[in-house]
Design a protein around this motif. Structure first.
Motif, mmCIF file in Angstrom:
data_model
loop_
_atom_site.group_PDB
_atom_site.id
_atom_site.type_symbol
_atom_site.label_atom_id
_atom_site.label_comp_id
_atom_site.label_asym_id
_atom_site.label_seq_id
_atom_site.Cartn_x
_atom_site.Cartn_y
_atom_site.Cartn_z
ATOM 1 N N LYS A 167 -4.554 5.692 -3.795
ATOM 2 C CA LYS A 167 -4.208 7.042 -3.353
ATOM 3 C C LYS A 167 -2.837 7.438 -3.888
ATOM 4 N N ASN A 170 -2.988 4.019 10.405
ATOM 5 C CA ASN A 170 -1.899 3.063 10.143
ATOM 6 C C ASN A 170 -0.667 3.274 11.007
ATOM 7 N N ASN A 205 3.482 11.223 11.982
ATOM 8 C CA ASN A 205 3.157 12.284 11.027
ATOM 9 C C ASN A 205 3.371 13.674 11.637
ATOM 10 N N SER A 207 -1.755 13.968 -1.813
ATOM 11 C CA SER A 207 -2.748 15.029 -1.983
ATOM 12 C C SER A 207 -2.170 16.262 -2.692
ATOM 13 N N ARG A 261 0.846 -1.210 0.000
ATOM 14 C CA ARG A 261 0.000 0.000 0.000
ATOM 15 C C ARG A 261 0.875 1.252 0.000
ATOM 16 N N LYS A 320 7.351 2.847 9.413
ATOM 17 C CA LYS A 320 7.507 4.273 9.720
ATOM 18 C C LYS A 320 8.463 4.395 10.902
ATOM 19 N N SER A 377 -4.506 8.951 12.526
ATOM 20 C CA SER A 377 -3.776 8.194 11.512
ATOM 21 C C SER A 377 -3.930 6.703 11.791
ATOM 22 N N GLN A 432 1.525 3.714 -3.255
ATOM 23 C CA GLN A 432 1.054 5.110 -3.169
ATOM 24 C C GLN A 432 2.220 6.066 -3.402
HETATM 25 N N1 ACO Z 1 -2.034 12.376 0.498
HETATM 26 C C1 ACO Z 1 -2.798 11.316 0.173
HETATM 27 N N2 ACO Z 1 -3.104 10.340 1.045
HETATM 28 C C2 ACO Z 1 -2.619 10.467 2.300
HETATM 29 C C3 ACO Z 1 -1.814 11.537 2.701
HETATM 30 C C4 ACO Z 1 -1.532 12.529 1.735
HETATM 31 N N3 ACO Z 1 -0.806 13.597 2.013
HETATM 32 N N4 ACO Z 1 -1.494 11.361 4.003
HETATM 33 C C5 ACO Z 1 -2.068 10.227 4.395
HETATM 34 N N5 ACO Z 1 -2.771 9.700 3.375
HETATM 35 C C6 ACO Z 1 -3.588 8.494 3.401
HETATM 36 C C7 ACO Z 1 -2.774 7.284 3.753
HETATM 37 O O1 ACO Z 1 -2.154 6.758 2.612
HETATM 38 C C8 ACO Z 1 -3.813 6.375 4.338
HETATM 39 O O2 ACO Z 1 -4.554 5.811 3.279
HETATM 40 P P1 ACO Z 1 -5.106 4.288 3.269
HETATM 41 O O3 ACO Z 1 -5.004 3.764 4.669
HETATM 42 O O4 ACO Z 1 -6.493 4.422 2.762
HETATM 43 O O5 ACO Z 1 -4.253 3.556 2.327
HETATM 44 C C9 ACO Z 1 -4.733 7.346 5.045
HETATM 45 O O6 ACO Z 1 -4.524 8.604 4.436
HETATM 46 C C10 ACO Z 1 -4.473 7.452 6.533
HETATM 47 O O7 ACO Z 1 -3.173 8.018 6.818
HETATM 48 P P2 ACO Z 1 -2.064 7.284 7.694
HETATM 49 O O8 ACO Z 1 -2.704 6.255 8.569
HETATM 50 O O9 ACO Z 1 -1.242 8.314 8.367
HETATM 51 O O10 ACO Z 1 -1.237 6.513 6.553
HETATM 52 P P3 ACO Z 1 0.292 6.120 6.496
HETATM 53 O O11 ACO Z 1 0.712 5.418 7.729
HETATM 54 O O12 ACO Z 1 0.497 5.405 5.211
HETATM 55 O O13 ACO Z 1 1.072 7.531 6.471
HETATM 56 C C11 ACO Z 1 2.361 8.781 4.841
HETATM 57 C C12 ACO Z 1 0.960 8.405 5.365
HETATM 58 C C13 ACO Z 1 3.094 9.576 5.912
HETATM 59 C C14 ACO Z 1 2.174 9.623 3.584
HETATM 60 C C15 ACO Z 1 3.131 7.476 4.550
HETATM 61 O O14 ACO Z 1 2.383 6.639 3.710
HETATM 62 C C16 ACO Z 1 4.470 7.703 3.914
HETATM 63 O O15 ACO Z 1 5.422 8.068 4.571
HETATM 64 N N6 ACO Z 1 4.595 7.419 2.582
HETATM 65 C C17 ACO Z 1 5.826 7.483 1.845
HETATM 66 C C18 ACO Z 1 6.116 8.860 1.359
HETATM 67 C C19 ACO Z 1 5.232 9.282 0.223
HETATM 68 O O16 ACO Z 1 4.366 8.590 -0.248
HETATM 69 N N7 ACO Z 1 5.470 10.460 -0.305
HETATM 70 C C20 ACO Z 1 4.729 10.913 -1.448
HETATM 71 C C21 ACO Z 1 4.795 12.367 -1.616
HETATM 72 S S1 ACO Z 1 6.394 12.945 -1.887
HETATM 73 C C22 ACO Z 1 6.793 12.772 -3.527
HETATM 74 O O17 ACO Z 1 6.447 11.848 -4.126
HETATM 75 C C23 ACO Z 1 7.612 13.824 -4.182
#
Ligand code: ACO
Length: 313
Positions: free
Chosen positions: A106, A208, A222, A109, A36, A218, A206, A40
């Motif tokens: 997802k 997860n 957050n 955002s 997941r 992680k 949050s 994402q």
């Molecule tokens: N945009 C979209 N979705 C988000 C965002 C965001 N900014 N923040 C949280 N969410 C989503 C999570 O993916 C999760 O979705 P799901 O459970 O339906 O799959 C839901 O909201 C609840 O959030 P959390 O429980 O906090 O989810 P998670 O533990 O995955 O934390 C985070 C979110 C911090 C973004 C984590 O997934 C992460 O560190 N990801 C890796 C970094 C990343 O993806 N960066 C992308 C942007 S940077 C770039 O690409 C240049």
């Protein structure tokens, strides 16, 4: 519940900071959480090319155009790298991309906001890639080996992106006209809050975080990462001579951190539901790119088949 011997060995490995590798046993929920998050993350890199692609043909100089093109290509590379890391978990790339294209997956955002002026290219590099680095530096220590190693290279490239973005803004502020300086402030006003939302909901909201922290997917919550980003960014904001659109932003000597105002979580969840300013446009563009490339993929398959036929005769 009692842990099975496999589960115990797995958690001991995590506790000892030994990376989990693709062929090691892992709980199914750990595997699914990684698929997941990494998918994402990969989608974010790919969709993240679009707001900047919007300015490629209108970059003000050849040098700026080359920098922007290099940065966008890096992001494509990050996406491919991350999809590969995801595949080591047994997930299928086409399946996950199909979920993105049907609106079921997802991605960050932030990429659902428009880039309205050239200063946005600076602000995206500085704020968006800056936020991405704060999040990803910590992920270099994530417990899954292929993801951790991907992060090391990606962070190096992200810091180039962050600096080139800041340099665009600094140039506009130091050498630009009043109108160009106003563009910088406008870009910051629009992207500041969405950049803070990149770190995800507050820890209490949050779903997860607790399990992902226990598994060391992680390494920080957050809110802690968001605060770290704000603390690093405000001095850079002041050096630019700009302000944040947050009247509550001020240094707290007592906390040793900057205080900041309420994030509009309603807006965040609307964007996640697909109702941000550019969600539909982004997905439509990705789908069209896939359709437009269909003939290339067919030609490549036909070419490979012909070559194989030649070699076998
Ligand atoms: N945009 C979209 N979705 C988000 C965002 C965001 N900014 N923040 C949280 N969410 C989503 C999570 O993916 C999760 O979705 P799901 O459970 O339906 O799959 C839901 O909201 C609840 O959030 P959390 O429980 O906090 O989810 P998670 O533990 O995955 O934390 C985070 C979110 C911090 C973004 C984590 O997934 C992460 O560190 N990801 C890796 C970094 C990343 O993806 N960066 C992308 C942007 S940077 C770039 O690409 C240049």
């Amino acid at each position: 519940a009692e842990m099975t011997p496999e589960e115990r060995a797995f958690q001991e490995r995590i506790d000892a900071e030994i990376k989990i590798e693709p062929k090691n046993w892992m709980p199914d929920a750990y595997r699914q959480t990684l698929i997941r998050q990494i998918s994402q993350h990969a989608h974010s890199e790919i969709v993240g090319m679009l707001p900047e692609g919007n300015w490629l043909t209108r970059a003000p100089t050849l040098k700026r155009k080359l920098q922007l093109m290099a940065k966008i290509q890096d992001e494509a590379g990050h996406g491919m790298y991350l999809y590969s890391a995801m595949e080591t978990l047994g997930a299928d790339r086409d399946t996950e991309i199909a979920k993105l294209h049907s609106g079921r997956a997802k991605y960050s955002s932030i990429f659902n906001y428009p880039t309205l002026n050239w200063a946005d290219m600076g602000a995206v590099g500085w704020l968006v890639d800056g936020a991405a680095i704060v999040n990803q530096v910590v992920l270099q220590r994530t417990s899954y080996g292929p993801y951790a190693r991907a992060m090391i290279r990606i962070c190096k490239e992200e810091s180039f992106h962050q600096r080139q973005g800041y340099e665009i803004l600094l140039t506009m502020m130091r050498h630009g006209t009043q109108a160009q300086q106003d563009m910088v402030q406008d870009a910051i006003n629009r992207l500041w809050w969405p950049a803070l939302m990149m770190f995800g909901p507050s820890d209490a909201d949050s779903p997860n975080s607790a399990q992902s922290l226990a598994w060391k997917i992680k390494r920080m919550g957050n809110d802690e990462l968001r605060q770290r980003f704000i603390d690093q960014t405000v001095p850079q904001l002041e050096f630019l001579g700009c302000t944040a659109p947050d009247p509550d932003l001020k240094w707290s000597a007592a906390r040793g951190h900057y205080d900041f105002g309420q994030i509009d979580w309603q807006e965040f969840y609307e964007v996640l539901k697909g109702n941000g300013p550019c969600n539909r446009e982004r997905i439509t563009t990705r789908r069209k790119a896939l359709e437009d490339g269909q003939w290339v993929r067919e030609a490549a398959v036909a070419h490979a088949a012909k070559r194989q036929q030649k070699q076998s005769t």
